[in-house]
Write a protein that holds these residues in place. Structure first.
Motif, PDB file in Angstrom:
ATOM      1  N   ILE A 193       0.909  -1.319   0.020  1.00 52.60           N
ATOM      2  CA  ILE A 193       0.023  -0.205  -0.077  1.00 52.60           C
ATOM      3  C   ILE A 193       0.862   1.121   0.018  1.00 52.60           C
ATOM      4  O   ILE A 193       1.693   1.668   1.001  1.00 52.60           O
ATOM      5  CB  ILE A 193      -0.970  -0.061   1.052  1.00 52.60           C
ATOM      6  CG1 ILE A 193      -1.859  -1.202   1.396  1.00 52.60           C
ATOM      7  CG2 ILE A 193      -1.927   1.350   1.232  1.00 52.60           C
ATOM      8  CD1 ILE A 193      -2.955  -1.322   0.083  1.00 52.60           C
ATOM      9  N   PHE A 202      -2.885   0.239  -4.250  1.00 56.36           N
ATOM     10  CA  PHE A 202      -2.725  -1.045  -4.061  1.00 56.36           C
ATOM     11  C   PHE A 202      -2.003  -2.063  -4.919  1.00 56.36           C
ATOM     12  O   PHE A 202      -2.337  -1.683  -6.200  1.00 56.36           O
ATOM     13  CB  PHE A 202      -3.980  -1.894  -3.677  1.00 56.36           C
ATOM     14  CG  PHE A 202      -4.045  -3.340  -3.474  1.00 56.36           C
ATOM     15  CD1 PHE A 202      -3.953  -3.756  -2.225  1.00 56.36           C
ATOM     16  CD2 PHE A 202      -3.877  -4.291  -4.592  1.00 56.36           C
ATOM     17  CE1 PHE A 202      -4.201  -5.078  -2.000  1.00 56.36           C
ATOM     18  CE2 PHE A 202      -3.989  -5.413  -4.136  1.00 56.36           C
ATOM     19  CZ  PHE A 202      -4.166  -6.091  -2.996  1.00 56.36           C
ATOM     20  N   LYS A 211      -5.862   2.080  -7.899  1.00 54.85           N
ATOM     21  CA  LYS A 211      -6.293   3.270  -7.008  1.00 54.85           C
ATOM     22  C   LYS A 211      -7.263   2.978  -6.038  1.00 54.85           C
ATOM     23  O   LYS A 211      -8.429   2.153  -6.445  1.00 54.85           O
ATOM     24  CB  LYS A 211      -6.519   4.464  -7.637  1.00 54.85           C
ATOM     25  CG  LYS A 211      -7.163   5.683  -6.940  1.00 54.85           C
ATOM     26  CD  LYS A 211      -7.449   6.706  -7.889  1.00 54.85           C
ATOM     27  CE  LYS A 211      -7.968   7.979  -7.093  1.00 54.85           C
ATOM     28  NZ  LYS A 211      -8.239   9.076  -7.652  1.00 54.85           N
ATOM     29  N   LEU A 212      -7.142   3.005  -4.833  1.00 48.74           N
ATOM     30  CA  LEU A 212      -8.247   3.060  -3.776  1.00 48.74           C
ATOM     31  C   LEU A 212      -8.994   4.102  -3.443  1.00 48.74           C
ATOM     32  O   LEU A 212      -8.530   5.098  -3.207  1.00 48.74           O
ATOM     33  CB  LEU A 212      -7.758   2.446  -2.517  1.00 48.74           C
ATOM     34  CG  LEU A 212      -6.700   0.752  -2.430  1.00 48.74           C
ATOM     35  CD1 LEU A 212      -6.261   0.559  -1.482  1.00 48.74           C
ATOM     36  CD2 LEU A 212      -7.839  -0.187  -3.275  1.00 48.74           C
ATOM     37  N   GLU A 219     -12.282   1.130   5.384  1.00 50.03           N
ATOM     38  CA  GLU A 219     -12.657   0.523   4.020  1.00 50.03           C
ATOM     39  C   GLU A 219     -12.543   1.172   2.852  1.00 50.03           C
ATOM     40  O   GLU A 219     -12.899   2.377   2.683  1.00 50.03           O
ATOM     41  CB  GLU A 219     -13.974   0.038   4.326  1.00 50.03           C
ATOM     42  CG  GLU A 219     -14.335  -0.993   2.999  1.00 50.03           C
ATOM     43  CD  GLU A 219     -15.933  -1.552   3.120  1.00 50.03           C
ATOM     44  OE1 GLU A 219     -16.535  -2.218   2.169  1.00 50.03           O
ATOM     45  OE2 GLU A 219     -16.598  -1.119   4.271  1.00 50.03           O
ATOM     46  N   PHE A 220     -11.774   0.589   1.865  1.00 44.28           N
ATOM     47  CA  PHE A 220     -11.578   1.297   0.593  1.00 44.28           C
ATOM     48  C   PHE A 220     -12.126   0.329  -0.445  1.00 44.28           C
ATOM     49  O   PHE A 220     -11.972  -1.042  -0.374  1.00 44.28           O
ATOM     50  CB  PHE A 220     -10.276   1.671   0.466  1.00 44.28           C
ATOM     51  CG  PHE A 220      -9.541   2.273   1.314  1.00 44.28           C
ATOM     52  CD1 PHE A 220      -9.063   3.765   1.066  1.00 44.28           C
ATOM     53  CD2 PHE A 220      -9.486   1.944   2.816  1.00 44.28           C
ATOM     54  CE1 PHE A 220      -8.657   4.560   1.810  1.00 44.28           C
ATOM     55  CE2 PHE A 220      -8.809   2.963   3.608  1.00 44.28           C
ATOM     56  CZ  PHE A 220      -8.473   4.159   3.177  1.00 44.28           C
ATOM     57  N   ALA A 221     -12.387   0.848  -1.598  1.00 46.09           N
ATOM     58  CA  ALA A 221     -12.853   0.015  -2.929  1.00 46.09           C
ATOM     59  C   ALA A 221     -11.933   0.487  -3.867  1.00 46.09           C
ATOM     60  O   ALA A 221     -11.472   1.567  -3.868  1.00 46.09           O
ATOM     61  CB  ALA A 221     -14.276   0.229  -3.140  1.00 46.09           C
ATOM     62  N   PHE A 222     -11.472  -0.394  -4.890  1.00 47.19           N
ATOM     63  CA  PHE A 222     -10.696   0.050  -6.033  1.00 47.19           C
ATOM     64  C   PHE A 222     -11.621   0.561  -7.204  1.00 47.19           C
ATOM     65  O   PHE A 222     -12.865   0.489  -7.461  1.00 47.19           O
ATOM     66  CB  PHE A 222     -10.326  -1.488  -6.665  1.00 47.19           C
ATOM     67  CG  PHE A 222      -9.529  -2.359  -6.162  1.00 47.19           C
ATOM     68  CD1 PHE A 222      -7.985  -2.137  -6.549  1.00 47.19           C
ATOM     69  CD2 PHE A 222      -9.497  -2.945  -5.086  1.00 47.19           C
ATOM     70  CE1 PHE A 222      -7.017  -2.960  -6.094  1.00 47.19           C
ATOM     71  CE2 PHE A 222      -8.653  -3.711  -4.182  1.00 47.19           C
ATOM     72  CZ  PHE A 222      -7.457  -3.778  -4.658  1.00 47.19           C
ATOM     73  N   ARG A 229     -12.808  -4.885  -2.452  1.00 44.58           N
ATOM     74  CA  ARG A 229     -12.667  -3.971  -1.344  1.00 44.58           C
ATOM     75  C   ARG A 229     -11.468  -4.377  -0.518  1.00 44.58           C
ATOM     76  O   ARG A 229     -10.856  -5.524  -0.531  1.00 44.58           O
ATOM     77  CB  ARG A 229     -13.982  -3.956  -0.441  1.00 44.58           C
ATOM     78  CG  ARG A 229     -15.307  -3.711  -0.910  1.00 44.58           C
ATOM     79  CD  ARG A 229     -15.197  -2.303  -1.641  1.00 44.58           C
ATOM     80  NE  ARG A 229     -16.361  -2.101  -2.345  1.00 44.58           N
ATOM     81  CZ  ARG A 229     -17.542  -1.265  -1.807  1.00 44.58           C
ATOM     82  NH1 ARG A 229     -17.276  -0.936  -0.743  1.00 44.58           N
ATOM     83  NH2 ARG A 229     -18.431  -0.886  -2.573  1.00 44.58           N
ATOM     84  N   VAL A 230     -10.873  -3.438   0.335  1.00 42.65           N
ATOM     85  CA  VAL A 230      -9.723  -3.473   1.166  1.00 42.65           C
ATOM     86  C   VAL A 230     -10.207  -2.968   2.494  1.00 42.65           C
ATOM     87  O   VAL A 230     -10.666  -1.675   2.519  1.00 42.65           O
ATOM     88  CB  VAL A 230      -8.547  -2.909   0.596  1.00 42.65           C
ATOM     89  CG1 VAL A 230      -7.078  -2.952   1.692  1.00 42.65           C
ATOM     90  CG2 VAL A 230      -8.041  -3.513  -0.651  1.00 42.65           C
TER      91      VAL A 230
END
Length: 258
Positions: A193, A202, A211-212, A219-222, A229-230
């Motif tokens: 990261i 990511f 990109k997140l 919480e992150f999404a692409f 998700r991450v």
């Protein structure tokens, strides 16, 4: 604005005809005191009708004249959403006339009245049904469309549409994270990261970068794959663990490397 006449249909008449019943009165042109000339939607459409289909029109201060006529039809007949800012308010047709000294003067010689409202749009323009800055109008329209589609969908389709809307909306209105972005930076097993110009990136070792976008406190999404998700586990002021949730529901958990 268009000239008065009875020749071939112009672009506005052609476009709006796809959303109306055949031969529906749409606009009347009044030119220099002459009797009004009413235009109607076309009687037939070789390509077929789009009546009932979702319609979004982006609007702003540079939407003028014939563009405003089309916007006025969409608004007056309730055919769809207008997204953006108020239109220019340029509804009259002008002609140039010479005057002494090598000058010309622009004089209004025609007025268009919409059949759906009985009004023109000169000076006042047409207001959007969904207000947004011109810079973001397209994305705002996309979010609205995705949410409406999601409301009628079910199962995986509904989840995908809702996820896409959430990520796009988060890009328009950033979500606050539990920690400053640099605190998430690190190596988690074979996954890296990094922070690139204010955005988390990511990357699995040797793999492409993604990109997140923050969609929750941790919480992150692409950005290019909203279903992936991450999630981070945090302790104090640092992230200690990363959980990758793939689009198929599978999960990978990795602790942050020392």
């Amino acid at each position: 604005m268009r000239k008065n006449g009875g020749g071939s249909p112009d672009a506005v008449q052609y476009m709006i005809s796809h959303f109306l019943q055949p031969n529906t009165p749409i606009v009347t042109f009044y030119m220099r005191g002459q009797k009004g000339d009413t235009w109607k939607s076309l009687g037939s459409l070789p390509a077929g009708s789009l009546a009932g289909k979702p319609l979004y029109v982006l609007t702003g201060g540079r939407s003028a004249s014939a563009a405003e006529e089309f916007i006025g039809h969409v608004n007056g007949f309730k055919l769809g959403e207008l997204v953006g800012e108020n239109t220019a308010g340029a509804g009259y047709r002008n002609e140039f006339f010479p005057v002494a000294g090598g000058y010309v003067i622009s004089v209004s010689v025609g007025r268009a009245v919409l059949a759906s409202t009985g009004k023109d749009w000169e000076k006042v323009g047409i207001a959007p049904t969904i207000k947004a800055s011109q810079d973001n109008a397209l994305e705002v329209a996309q979010v609205n469309a995705l949410r409406k589609l999601a409301a009628k969908a079910a199962g995986p389709d509904k989840t995908m549409l809702e996820g896409s809307a959430q990520v796009l909306e988060a890009q328009l209105t950033p979500v606050s994270t539990a920690l400053p972005l640099p605190q998430y930076v690190g190596v988690y097993g074979v996954r890296h990261i990094t922070n690139d110009d204010g955005a988390l990136i990511f990357q699995r070792e040797g793999g492409p970068k993604g990109k997140l976008v923050a969609v929750g406190p941790n919480e992150f999404a692409f950005a290019e794959d909203p279903m992936q998700r991450v999630k981070f586990k945090v302790a104090g002021n640092n992230a200690t663990e990363l959980e990758l949730i793939r689009g198929d529901g599978s999960r990978v958990v990795a602790a942050r490397n020392p």
